[in-house]
Design a protein around this motif. Sequence first.
Motif, short mmCIF file in Angstrom:
data_model
loop_
_atom_site.label_atom_id
_atom_site.label_comp_id
_atom_site.label_asym_id
_atom_site.label_seq_id
_atom_site.Cartn_x
_atom_site.Cartn_y
_atom_site.Cartn_z
N ASP A 41 0.82 -1.21 0.00
CA ASP A 41 0.00 0.00 0.00
C ASP A 41 0.86 1.26 0.00
O ASP A 41 0.50 2.26 -0.63
CB ASP A 41 -0.94 0.01 1.20
N LEU A 42 1.99 1.24 0.70
CA LEU A 42 2.90 2.39 0.69
C LEU A 42 3.43 2.65 -0.72
O LEU A 42 3.50 3.80 -1.18
CB LEU A 42 4.06 2.18 1.66
N ARG A 43 3.81 1.58 -1.40
CA ARG A 43 4.30 1.73 -2.79
C ARG A 43 3.21 2.25 -3.71
O ARG A 43 3.45 3.13 -4.55
CB ARG A 43 4.84 0.40 -3.30
N GLU A 47 3.17 5.68 -5.99
CA GLU A 47 2.94 5.65 -7.44
C GLU A 47 1.72 6.45 -7.85
O GLU A 47 1.64 6.97 -8.96
CB GLU A 47 2.77 4.20 -7.90
N GLY A 48 0.74 6.56 -6.93
CA GLY A 48 -0.50 7.24 -7.25
C GLY A 48 -0.45 8.75 -7.15
O GLY A 48 -1.42 9.43 -7.51
N LEU A 49 0.65 9.30 -6.67
CA LEU A 49 0.76 10.76 -6.56
C LEU A 49 0.83 11.40 -7.94
O LEU A 49 1.52 10.90 -8.83
CB LEU A 49 2.00 11.16 -5.77
N ARG A 50 0.12 12.49 -8.10
CA ARG A 50 0.17 13.22 -9.37
C ARG A 50 1.59 13.74 -9.61
O ARG A 50 2.28 14.13 -8.66
CB ARG A 50 -0.80 14.40 -9.33
N ARG A 56 7.16 15.53 -4.89
CA ARG A 56 6.74 14.17 -5.20
C ARG A 56 7.89 13.17 -5.10
O ARG A 56 7.75 12.10 -4.52
CB ARG A 56 6.11 14.10 -6.60
N ALA A 57 9.03 13.50 -5.68
CA ALA A 57 10.16 12.57 -5.69
C ALA A 57 10.60 12.21 -4.27
O ALA A 57 10.87 11.04 -3.97
CB ALA A 57 11.32 13.16 -6.48
N ALA A 58 10.65 13.20 -3.40
CA ALA A 58 11.05 12.94 -2.01
C ALA A 58 10.01 12.09 -1.29
O ALA A 58 10.35 11.18 -0.52
CB ALA A 58 11.27 14.25 -1.27
N VAL A 59 8.74 12.35 -1.54
CA VAL A 59 7.67 11.57 -0.92
C VAL A 59 7.75 10.12 -1.38
O VAL A 59 7.68 9.19 -0.57
CB VAL A 59 6.28 12.17 -1.24
N VAL A 60 7.92 9.92 -2.68
CA VAL A 60 8.01 8.56 -3.23
C VAL A 60 9.22 7.82 -2.65
O VAL A 60 9.10 6.66 -2.23
CB VAL A 60 8.05 8.59 -4.78
N ARG A 61 10.37 8.48 -2.59
CA ARG A 61 11.57 7.85 -2.00
C ARG A 61 11.32 7.45 -0.55
O ARG A 61 11.72 6.37 -0.12
CB ARG A 61 12.77 8.79 -2.08
N THR A 62 10.67 8.33 0.20
CA THR A 62 10.39 8.05 1.61
C THR A 62 9.45 6.86 1.76
O THR A 62 9.70 5.95 2.55
CB THR A 62 9.81 9.29 2.30
N LEU A 63 8.36 6.86 1.00
CA LEU A 63 7.41 5.75 1.07
C LEU A 63 8.05 4.43 0.64
O LEU A 63 7.84 3.39 1.26
CB LEU A 63 6.18 6.05 0.20
N GLU A 64 8.85 4.47 -0.42
CA GLU A 64 9.53 3.25 -0.87
C GLU A 64 10.55 2.77 0.15
O GLU A 64 10.70 1.57 0.36
CB GLU A 64 10.18 3.48 -2.23
N GLY A 65 11.24 3.71 0.80
CA GLY A 65 12.20 3.33 1.83
C GLY A 65 11.51 2.64 3.01
O GLY A 65 11.99 1.63 3.53
#
Length: 86
Positions: A41-43, A47-50, A56-65
Amino acid sequence: MTTQGFDELAGRIEGIARSVMILAGTLQRQGLLDEQKLQADLRIAGEGLRPEFPSRAAVVRTLEGLADQLLADFRYVKTGKRKHDQ
């Protein structure tokens, strides 16, 4: 932002991330949380962020981490081995 301000913000974010990991581990041990589903769900959330979402890039990196750490913890609980132990 000053170095001190940046360090403060980074420390707060790290504290929140560690709190999430501790909470997830506690809930998983009590049988109240499916860590595999949470990491997926975190991934999906990242991926679902506009594309125009601020930072966005920092949020995605944080969630993936966080998702990577949850998956590693799940595997450790199941096998007793960390990835670097193999």
